[in-house]
Design an enzyme around this catalytic site. Structure first.
Site: not given
Ligand SMILES: Cc1cc2nc3c(=O)[nH]c(=O)nc-3n(C[C@H](O)[C@H](O)[C@H](O)COP(=O)(O)OP(=O)(O)OC[C@H]3O[C@@H](n4cnc5c(N)ncnc54)[C@H](O)[C@@H]3O)c2cc1C
Ligand code: SF4
Ligand code: FES
Lengths: 580, 247
Positions: A117, A231, A233, A243, A246, A286, A354, A389
């Site tokens: 990666f 960031q 991407h 997206l 990568e 990135r 991203h 990141r």
């Molecule tokens: C397209 C894409 C591809 C990616 N690919 C990778 C990868 O290959 N490898 C990697 O390491 N990272 C990757 N990332 C980054 C990574 O996926 C994210 O940073 C990570 O999944 C975030 O997870 P989280 O649990 O912090 O938040 P999220 O999964 O975004 O969850 C947020 C949660 O909070 C809740 N929430 C938010 N606001 C409120 C509110 N006001 N009230 C109640 N609930 C709320 C939502 O409902 C949700 O359940 C990628 C990101 C994207 C966008």
């Protein structure tokens, strides 16, 4: 006012929130745990992560190597004690997820497979084809169903944190289906609400990524750390911003300019070779790749399209078999959303917002400076991502720090008295506010969609891949004006039942806070580092700025920026070297 | 190509009306636009009170399923252009009580998913310190297809049994049960069999395969039901004819 009481409350049901919930239930099965999420957990944006999750497994790899890649990738802004904890616990967490059923891709003998990666010197990215986040999230969600103490509030939108006597003791949430406002009290609250890519117009982030948790923590007195680091991407599809992972480059894809030339060789990222070389060319970090795109575009060597300049990502030489086996989702997305087949055609791509490196400042256990308030995942800044990141570190971060925060919150909650009854009055105030400012208002003139889109354009223009004093100030003036206009926002929907316009308005208010903080932090950092590139201060300045920005909301509602030291344990700041 | 198309959208505001109505909007058509972009245009420009669910806009979160011209689809993965000249009728998924406009109540579906014990069940768990369970690519391939479900519920909306037999546990939940039954790490097939056999409807499934036809992720829930029926029948005969083999 409907009031519920739990021991530990999770705001967010994405990867971090679900991992934390399980950690609470395992640490102390006697505690009542609740996951509050504005969407059903499996809709959370973790679902869209594609490429993979990093953890040391191969014999030739080491924790030091993972730490060094992470720290140099972050341009030495990472807190090194956090990185050390991260790499140390990463593998255990990934194996744990394997035990919980995550369908990791395998080697022929049945062991975990890895892929290279960007920015990683050794292969350590675990993957589930190219739907890693999807499989991780579903495995976690399904596993939570094994734990009866974990209760859920699905489609409840948290509007504010309840803080009394300096201690966070719950949240106010709007049940979207009914419009009922509830006080959800708890002895500890863990924010796992994800990032806020929707501050910008062109992003890989889902509609729901509106930085709510960051804004609510900030309003409650917790500092936001390093928010200027956003960031981009390098490879998003034009128009949709979808997206292209990568992994496409890790498997051997090339980035080509309009002349079919692998232009990264002109940006100190190494020399081209037919097969991928780690920490080199297309597998550089990135920030550097996105910056190289801007230079190519300025030099007239990109390809113009109605949705801005693009370059080409070429995977044709990998052949159909490898594409279908290793990056089938890339093919599916291109066919469905770009009407082209990457087996036969080149993929047009451009940099796209991203990920937020910054977030709510926490210690290694996810604790914020506000007692009882914890944070983990993209909403938090612990900080392992520094100024940039590395791909595949975030998914692992959700697990490691989600679990840590869950354990710490469980211990904290076990020693606390019941939440104070004064909080119910605060919740009643919040209910009145929602009515006064939104549902019951008849004199408004402004529309949510207009303000949102003007804010997004202003942020792209003012705080995009390159910024300077003037561009930041122009954007800040605009955002301040939008904040004024937001006071006159009018909803066309006055219903209590599933009012998504009300939800959008509340999200927009949070986005405006985030925009302000990003701009103030970007203005304060008068140097260039990682994803924060100032054309008026083009060099990294360790004398002045080897430090974290900490944004706190002042009395006047505006952000105040201070600097906190970076924790350096083993790796003194050095030059970031790629491809040499 | 026409520049605009009429979208006829089902509206239902329980505080105001007792019956759903249809409202027409003139929406511009752009080559890149999906049905969801059309709905967003309505919400942002024409009528902010329209309610529907969406999140990822990349066909993976499973929240944007609706009936478009009577067919269950992901609105973020269906081009407007493919339905010209219109009108394009958009309704909530069939089979779920409507809460508001295009939003259905999915509580029943969530309960059914949970009912099949969709997690690894083992007599003895190996300590995490001892590393991963080995699973060859071939073993992974056994269940992989059934692990691709995004819980979009299009299959429920298409299912003729679910409509008349709401207790039917339904295509995606059965596929999910099979996803774990076929996983080499799992030992919970018998427990899940007990759950499925308590649920009405499975034997009523005629295997016409509407569910698999509408599935956007090629999960083939009809295939899962078929496999389940075969193994359940074998199980049944084993227990009746060869009771000593029940273990
Ligand atoms: C397209 C894409 C591809 C990616 N690919 C990778 C990868 O290959 N490898 C990697 O390491 N990272 C990757 N990332 C980054 C990574 O996926 C994210 O940073 C990570 O999944 C975030 O997870 P989280 O649990 O912090 O938040 P999220 O999964 O975004 O969850 C947020 C949660 O909070 C809740 N929430 C938010 N606001 C409120 C509110 N006001 N009230 C109640 N609930 C709320 C939502 O409902 C949700 O359940 C990628 C990101 C994207 C966008
Ligand atoms: S089986 Fe297919 S149609 Fe049914 S919920 Fe899963 S992905 Fe959707
Ligand atoms: S919006 Fe996520 S599947 Fe359509």
């Amino acid at each position: 006012m409907d009031t519920r009481v739990h021991d530990v409350l999770l705001v967010g049901g994405g990867g971090a929130g679900l991992r934390a919930a399980i950690a609470v239930a395992e640490t102390n099965p006697g505690l009542s745990v609740a996951v509050v999420s504005k969407v059903y957990p499996m809709r959370s944006h973790t679902v869209s992560a594609e490429g993979g999750a990093a953890a040391v497994v191969r014999d030739e790899d080491s924790l030091e190597a993972h730490a060094y890649d992470t720290i140099s990738g972050g341009d030495w802004l990472c807190d090194q004690d956090a990185v050390e904890a991260f790499v140390r616990e990463a593998t255990r967490e990934m194996v744990q997820l394997e035990h919980w059923g995550c369908p990791w891709s395998r080697q022929p003998d049945g062991r975990i497979a890895t892929r290279p990666f960007g920015g990683m010197k050794i292969e350590r990215t675990w993957y589930a084809a190219d739907k890693t986040g999807f499989h991780m999230l579903h495995a976690l969600f399904q596993t939570t169903l094994r734990y009866p103490p974990i209760k859920r509030y699905d489609e409840f939108f948290v509007t504010r944190l309840l803080v009394d006597d300096g201690r966070c003791q719950g949240v106010v949430a709007l049940e979207v289906a009914t419009g009922k406002v509830q006080a959800l009290l708890a002895k500890a609250v863990i924010l796992c609400s994800g990032g806020g890519g929707k501050v910008f117009p062109f992003t890989t982030n889902a509609n729901i990524k509106t930085g709510d948790g960051m804004a609510m923590a900030y309003q409650s007195g917790a500092p936001l750390k390093d928010m200027e680091f956003v960031q981009y991407h390098p490879t998003g599809l034009p128009f949709t911003g979808i997206l292209i992972t990568e992994a496409a480059r890790a498997e051997g894809g090339w980035l080509l300019n309009k002349d079919g030339y692998r232009y990264l060789q002109d940006y100190d990222l190494g020399t081209p070779s037919p097969t991928p070389v780690k920490r080199s060319m297309e597998l550089g970090p990135r920030d550097r790749l996105s910056q190289a795109f801007v230079a190519e575009s300025k030099a007239g060597r990109a390809i113009p399209t109605p949705y801005g300049d693009v370059v080409h990502l070429d995977v044709r030489h990998l052949g159909e078999a490898v594409i279908d086996k290793k990056i089938p989702f890339v093919r599916e997305l291109c066919l469905k959303y770009q009407k082209l087949d990457p087996v036969k055609e080149m993929i047009p791509v451009r940099p796209v917002v991203h990920y937020m490196m910054g977030g709510v400042a926490t210690d290694l256990d996810g604790a914020t400076p506000v007692a009882g308030l914890f944070a983990a995942g993209e909403v938090a800044c612990v900080s392992i991502n520094g100024a940039n990141r590395l791909g595949s570190n975030s998914l692992t971060e959700l697990l490691v720090f989600g679990a840590r925060a869950g354990r710490a919150a469980a211990r904290f909650a076990g020693a606390q008295p019941d939440p104070s009854s004064a909080l119910v009055a605060q919740a009643a105030d919040e209910e009145r506010r929602l009515h006064r400012d939104f549902l019951g208002r008849t004199d408004g003139t402004e529309r949510v969609a207009d303000i949102r889109s003007e804010m997004q354009q202003a942020m792209e223009a003012g705080a995009g891949i390159y910024r300077d004093e003037e561009s930041i100030q122009v954007a800040a003036t605009k955002v301040a004006a939008l904040r004024q206009r937001f006071r006159r926002v009018a909803l066309q929907d006055s219903s209590r039942t599933f009012n998504t316009e009300l939800v959008s308005a509340l999200e927009l208010s949070n986005l405006l806070d985030l925009a302000e903080v990003i701009l103030a932090s970007a203005a304060a950092r008068r140097e260039s580092r990682g994803a924060h590139q100032r054309t008026d201060f083009p060099e990294r300045d360790d004398e002045g700025f080897l430090a974290h920005t900490m944004a706190r909301q002042g009395e006047d509602g505006r952000p105040r920026i201070e600097f906190d030291p970076v924790t350096i344990t083993t790796w003194p700041p050095g030059e970031r070297v790629y491809g040499r | 190509m026409s520049d605009t198309v009429t979208m006829e959208v089902l509206r239902y505001r329980p505080e105001e009306e007792t019956e759903p109505t249809y409202e027409s909007f003139e929406v511009p058509v752009q080559p890149e636009w999906m049905i969801l972009d059309g709905l967003n245009h309505i919400k942002d420009q024409l009528d902010g009170s329209l309610s529907y669910r969406w999140a990822c806009r990349m066909g993976v979160c499973g929240s944007c399923g609706m009936l478009v011209n009577g067919r269950p689809v992901l609105t973020c993965a269906t081009y407007m252009e493919s339905l010209l000249p219109g009108p394009i009728r958009v309704e909530p998924l069939r089979g779920f009580p409507v809460i508001r406009d295009l939003v259905g109540d999915i509580t029943d579906f969530m309960g059914k998913l949970a009912a099949v014990k969709p997690y690894i069940v083992r007599e003895e768990e190996k300590p995490v310190e001892e590393g991963e369970y080995l699973q060859t690519p071939e073993e992974l391939a056994e269940y992989k297809q059934y692990s691709m479900c995004i819980n979009c519920m299009l299959c429920y909306s298409a299912c003729p049994i679910y409509r008349i037999e709401p207790d039917f546990i339904g295509p995606a939940a059965i596929a999910l049960a099979q996803r774990y039954n076929l996983d080499s790490r799992d030992e919970g097939a018998q427990e899940r069999m007990d759950v499925l056999s308590q649920h009405a409807g499975i034997w009523g499934c005629t295997l016409v395969g509407e569910c698999s036809e509408v599935c956007p992720k090629d999960v083939d829930p009809a295939g899962a039901i078929q496999r389940y029926k075969v193994s359940a029948t074998v199980d049944f005969f084993k227990s009746v004819l060869m009771p000593w083999r029940k273990e």
